[in-house]
Design an enzyme around this catalytic site. Sequence first.
Site, PDB file in Angstrom:
ATOM      1  N   GLU A 218       0.808  -1.216   0.000  1.00 24.57           N
ATOM      2  CA  GLU A 218       0.000   0.000   0.000  1.00 24.57           C
ATOM      3  C   GLU A 218       0.846   1.274   0.000  1.00 24.57           C
ATOM      4  O   GLU A 218       0.887   2.014   0.997  1.00 24.57           O
ATOM      5  CB  GLU A 218      -0.946   0.011   1.195  1.00 24.57           C
ATOM      6  CG  GLU A 218      -1.995  -1.074   1.123  1.00 24.57           C
ATOM      7  CD  GLU A 218      -3.084  -0.922   2.166  1.00 24.57           C
ATOM      8  OE1 GLU A 218      -2.838  -0.281   3.200  1.00 24.57           O
ATOM      9  OE2 GLU A 218      -4.179  -1.446   1.937  1.00 24.57           O
TER      10      GLU A 218
ATOM     11  N   GLU B 236      -6.557  -7.878  -0.540  1.00 29.81           N
ATOM     12  CA  GLU B 236      -6.924  -7.869   0.880  1.00 29.81           C
ATOM     13  C   GLU B 236      -8.368  -7.452   1.048  1.00 29.81           C
ATOM     14  O   GLU B 236      -8.858  -6.562   0.354  1.00 29.81           O
ATOM     15  CB  GLU B 236      -6.086  -6.843   1.661  1.00 29.81           C
ATOM     16  CG  GLU B 236      -4.659  -7.205   1.880  1.00 29.81           C
ATOM     17  CD  GLU B 236      -3.961  -6.134   2.739  1.00 29.81           C
ATOM     18  OE1 GLU B 236      -4.634  -5.388   3.479  1.00 29.81           O
ATOM     19  OE2 GLU B 236      -2.732  -6.036   2.631  1.00 29.81           O
TER      20      GLU B 236
HETATM   21  C1  GAL Z   1      -4.170  -2.891   4.988  1.00 30.33           C
HETATM   22  C2  GAL Z   1      -2.750  -3.335   5.125  1.00 30.33           C
HETATM   23  C3  GAL Z   1      -2.642  -4.605   5.968  1.00 30.33           C
HETATM   24  C4  GAL Z   1      -3.441  -4.476   7.206  1.00 30.33           C
HETATM   25  C5  GAL Z   1      -4.846  -4.152   6.828  1.00 30.33           C
HETATM   26  C6  GAL Z   1      -5.739  -4.007   8.003  1.00 30.33           C
HETATM   27  O1  GAL Z   1      -4.276  -1.550   4.680  1.00 30.33           O
HETATM   28  O2  GAL Z   1      -2.176  -3.582   3.877  1.00 30.33           O
HETATM   29  O3  GAL Z   1      -1.299  -4.820   6.280  1.00 30.33           O
HETATM   30  O4  GAL Z   1      -2.912  -3.472   8.016  1.00 30.33           O
HETATM   31  O5  GAL Z   1      -4.875  -2.926   6.152  1.00 30.33           O
HETATM   32  O6  GAL Z   1      -7.060  -3.772   7.593  1.00 30.33           O
END
Ligand code: GAL
Length: 663
Positions: free
Chosen positions: A148, A302
Site C-alpha cells: 500500500e 486484501e
Molecule cells: C491494509 C494493510 C494490511 C493491514 C490491513 C488491516 O491496509 O495492507 O497490512 O494493516 O490494512 O485492515
Amino acid sequence: MPSPASLWFGGDYNPDQWPEPVWDEDMRLMRQAGVTLATVGVFSWSLLEPEEDRYTFDWLDRVLDLLHANGISACLATPTASPPPWFTLAHPDALPVTADGVRLTHGSRDTYDVCAPAYREASLRITRALAERYAHHPALALWHVHNEYGTHTYGEHAARAFRTWLRGRYGSLATLNDAWTTAFWGQRYSDWEQIHPPRATQYLPNPAHLLDFRRFLSDAMRGHYCAQRDILRAANPDVPVTTNFAFGSWVPVDPWRWAADLDLVAVDVYPDATGEAAAHQHAFAADLARSWGGGRPWLLMEQATGYLGARVRPKAPGEIIRHSLSHVARGSRGAMFFQWRASVGGAEQWHPAMLPHTGADSPVFAEVCELGALLGRLAEVQDTRVVEDAAVVWDPESWWALQSPSLPSPDLDYLAAVRQVHRVLWRQGRTVAFVSPHSPMPDLPLLVVPLLYLTSAATARFLADYAEQGGILVVTYGSGTADEHARVWPGGYPGALRDLLGVRALQHYPLDPSVDAVTVCGEDGEYWGRARRWSEELDVADAKVVARYADGPFAGRAAVTRVGRGAGQAWYVSCDLEDAGLGKVLSRAGLSGGTATPPAVEVVHRDSRDEQWVFVLNHGNGPVTGADLGLAVESREVLSGVSGAALVVPAGGVAVLRGPRRP
Ligand code: GAL
C-alpha cells in the site's frame, strides 16, 4: 500472463509471528479451507535482514517449502513498507517528515521517506537478496512489492526530488510561475531552490502547488516500485509482479499512471459501511481495479472477514462469500484476505482473520471453507470477459484538487459524487467501466462524468468526440471548472464543457446541507428529488431543458438539460440530485440494455466466444428466482446443477450459472 490452474484464495500469512508447531496446523487448515495462495513476508524485513547485509532466510525457506509441499503457492512480498529499527537509527534522514516538520520515528510501519537515497538503496538490497534466493522457488506464483504505497513526506530529500520532477514537467521557471499563478500574493519563484514541498505555511497554500506535489509523490513512489520490479523481473521474467493499491476514502497514488507497470493490478478493499452500502462499495472498488488494468484480470489482495472498529463494519453471515464473489464476478483472479490467522499481539491483534482467535470451530472459518469450496469450482471463469454496459470517468487528480482549501464550496465531495453515480447504475443492473479523463473515451453507450473539477482542453475534446460519435454523455455539476493547473476556466461554468453542453452557468450557488434543499421537477411537473449541497444559475444556449428548479433562488430555471451533438447527446445535471433523481436522468438518457434486477440483487455477466456466466448475489431479504432475472433456461448453476429456469436464490445467497452464450 497465463491463468493459474485455480483461482487464488488465501491471505497474508505471518508464520513469523508463531512458533513452528503452529505452522503444521496452518497447513492442515489451509488445505481444509481450499487455500491456494499465501502472501508471505510483507513486513518481515527486520527478521530477514537483522543487520545491514546479513540475512536470515532459513525460516522463510522452511515456510516456502512447507507451502509448496502442501500444494499452496506463495505471493512473496518485498518487506520495504516496514524498515527495521536498526535501519532508521542508522539513517534518521530516511524517516518521513510531516508537512508540519515533524520527523516521525519507528515503532509502527511505513516509516520511510521514499525519496531518501539510503532507503532506496536498502530497499533494492533486500529485494535483490530475495530475488536471488527465491525467484525460482517452485512455490512462487506472484511477487508483491512493498505494501500500500502512500506515505507522504515533506523533508529535504522530497524537496530535491520535487524540484527535479518540476523541471521535467515545466522546463522553465516562467512556465511554472504561470501554471501555478504565483503572481497571486507575490509568490513568484526566481530560482528552483526556492521551491519546497507544500509544508505548513501561514495561511492558505497554493492549490496548484498542492496538486503537483501529489502528482510528484505518486510518481516518486512509482519509481521506487519500478526499481524493485526490474530486479524481480530480471531474476525470473515468468513470475508476475504487483503491488497492492490502498483504496477507501483516500487515494494516495494515481493508479492510472501505475497500471502499465504492474503485471496484475491488486487492490485492498475495506468498506466503511454495512449491508447494501458495503456490497456496493465492494462492487465499486472491483470495477475500479478492473478498469485501472484496462480490463485485464486483477486481484483482490486484501479484505477483512469481519469487524474492525470504524474502518470495517461487521459482516453478517453470508457476506464473506457475497463480497468475495462480487470481486470474482468483476474479474478478480480470486479472493484474498488480511490475514490468515488472527494475531494475538501487536497493533492489529483485533483485526479479523480467516482463522479467528476462536479457532477452526468458528462460524467465520466455516464460511471461509464454504467460500474456498465454491471458488474451487470457478477456475474456468478466468477465461471469460466481464460484460460492461456503461462508463464513468474517475480522476484521482480531481479528487486531490478538491481536497485543497481553495474551493467554491467545502461540501464538494468527489468520492461521494462518483460513488453515487456508480451506485445508481449498480442498482439499475449495470456493470461499469471506469475511465481516465486523459485518454479517448470507450465504445460504451453511456458515459457519466461526475464532478470532474479539473478538465483540460484535451479532456474536453475526448468528451466531445464521444458524443459526436454517438455516445450518450451525462456530465454532473462542478465539472469543467478548472484546467489541469487548477486555474478556473473563465467566461462562465462549466468552463471547458460549456460549448459541448450548450449551457452557461452565471453563478454557482452552493447550498448548506444542514439547512437548505432545492426541489427539482421534470418538464411535466413530476417530482424528481432534491439537491442539498450545490445548485447553479443556468442559462441555456442551444440545449433543451429536461428538468427545472421548482423552488429556491433559481425557481423556474433549468436544472437538467440535454442537447444533441453529432450522432449522440450531451446532458448536464447542474446540482447534486439525490439518487432517485439521478436515476431518472440516467434512465431517461435513453440507455437500453442492462438487467432489470429486483432491489438489492447484484447480477454480473461474463462471456467468452461460446459461453455466458451469470453471477447472482442476493443481498436482499427475500428469495429471487431465475424467472425474476430472465435467466436462460439452458444455463446450469455451477454447484447445484439446477437450471436457470428452476433457480431460486435464497435471501443472502449466491448462484453462479454457466451456459451457452446468447446471440
Ligand atoms: C491494509 C494493510 C494490511 C493491514 C490491513 C488491516 O491496509 O495492507 O497490512 O494493516 O490494512 O485492515
